[in-house]
Design an enzyme around this catalytic site. Structure first.
Site, PDB file in Angstrom:
ATOM      1  N   GLN A  75       8.860  -3.577  -0.107  1.00 58.64           N
ATOM      2  CA  GLN A  75       7.763  -2.635   0.143  1.00 58.64           C
ATOM      3  C   GLN A  75       6.682  -3.264   1.024  1.00 58.64           C
ATOM      4  OE1 GLN A  75       7.238   0.573  -0.273  1.00 58.64           O
ATOM      5  NE2 GLN A  75       9.312   0.839  -1.053  1.00 58.64           N
ATOM      6  N   SER A  76       7.086  -4.084   1.975  1.00 60.60           N
ATOM      7  CA  SER A  76       6.115  -4.766   2.839  1.00 60.60           C
ATOM      8  C   SER A  76       5.297  -3.781   3.677  1.00 60.60           C
ATOM      9  CB  SER A  76       6.860  -5.720   3.767  1.00 60.60           C
ATOM     10  OG  SER A  76       5.976  -6.234   4.744  1.00 60.60           O
TER      11      SER A  76
END
Ligand SMILES: *Cc1c(COP(=O)(O)O)cnc(C)c1O
Length: 333
Positions: A75-76
């Site tokens: 989920q960068s």
């Protein structure tokens, strides 16, 4: 070289809003809290990486790069903002994400896909650097001109974004005739906090800069902050100090581990949403606000003070945590 002469691509929508949070302040019975809305930097749901990318993009364009390469967790936010910057400049993006491909793609990962990024996977952070090298080699072999944006956009070039952000804040505070006793931010790879601390030194800004770690231990974060600061000092001959001890970093809120939601983050997210209509994210700003609330309780910040909460973005990740966001059993405050 004067900092203003460093090449920069103006992709962020600046200045970001500076807003008071009166209902949250009242609910907490602590200091007056303001927020700096870097969740609104404008590119593909915004966030703090857009300020850093202005400098990486300029360097990539100078090098005639056609592909931006970076890495981060599933989920960068950084990977998503890098993919958006690449799309906006007609470049390709290759993202090496750490973890396993999830069965359902949502949040930042969904946005990475919509932005047309090539997504590659590596199971753990340990093998990341080797795989990044292999990816760069493969792109070169294919005839591409890749530019590697460092992890989290955090080196001296990325930190420039937050040196300038401090100048921006100083102007806004002057216009509002408010002074801040402290600035609180989530901290991880260090570009944000080191930039703010350097900016405070360069522009004689007297607030304390307080980092809330979202994962690494205090000494790890301090070492990163000091490394970025000394690189900036050496590269641009800046009158800043780089000793690690000067950085205030709290690592009391990392028990859950990076990206693992606890009642601290859940409580902060619900509180900000219900009192101010302000969305925080599960990984960074939820934890940082939870930390701020705890520091108020522990009287690190008192009711006669004014504190700025720097919202660094990350809100698309909320959707990836939709099954873990029920309100906590007891109130945080
Ligand atoms: C990357 C990120 C941070 C941490 O900033 P660093 O410069 O890496 O310390 C904080 N908040 C959000 C939402 C982020 O994406």
């Amino acid at each position: 070289m004067h900092l203003d002469e460093i090449p920069r691509e103006r992709i962020a929508r600046l200045p970001t809003p500076l807003e008071p949070l009166p209902r949250l302040s009242e609910a907490l019975g602590g200091p007056r809290i303001w927020v700096k809305r870097d969740d609104l930097t404008g590119l593909a749901f915004g966030g703090n990486k857009v300020r850093k990318l202005e400098f990486f993009l300029a360097e990539a364009l100078e090098q005639r790069a056609d592909t931006l390469v970076t890495t981060g967790f599933v989920q960068s936010n950084h990977a998503r903002q890098t993919a958006a910057a690449a799309a906006k400049y007609g470049m390709r993006a290759a993202l090496l994400l750490i973890g396993d491909p999830p069965p359902h793609e949502t949040g930042n990962l969904l946005l990475d896909r919509l932005l047309g990024a090539e997504v590659l996977w590596t199971p753990s952070a340990e093998g990341r650097d080797r795989e990044l090298d292999a990816l760069m080699d493969r792109l070169h072999a294919d005839g591409a001109r890749p530019y590697l944006v460092p992890h989290g956009g955090s080196n001296e070039l990325g930190a420039l974004g937050y040196i300038f952000a401090m100048a921006e804040l100083a102007d806004q505070l002057k216009a509002e005739a408010v002074e801040m006793d402290a600035v609180v931010t989530a901290t991880s790879s260090g570009g944000t906090q080191s930039g703010l601390v350097m900016g405070a030194a360069l522009f004689a800004f007297n607030s304390e800069i307080v980092g809330i770690s979202v994962g690494p231990e205090r000494d790890v974060v301090r070492a990163r902050l000091s490394a970025i600061t000394s690189a900036a000092r050496d590269r641009w001959d800046l009158p800043v100090e780089a000793n690690a001890q000067q950085f205030e970093v709290h690592d009391d809120y990392v028990d859950g581990g990076y990206g693992i939601l606890t009642d601290l983050e859940r409580g902060a997210i619900h509180l900000a949403a219900r009192h101010e209509g302000l969305m925080l994210d599960p990984v960074y700003t939820g934890r940082a606000m939870g930390g701020l609330i705890d520091l108020i309780r522990r009287e690190r910040f008192t009711s006669d003070q004014t504190v700025l909460f720097w919202h660094t973005g990350g809100t698309p990740a909320l959707f990836a945590y939709s099954d873990r966001l029920a309100p906590p059993g007891s109130d945080l405050w």
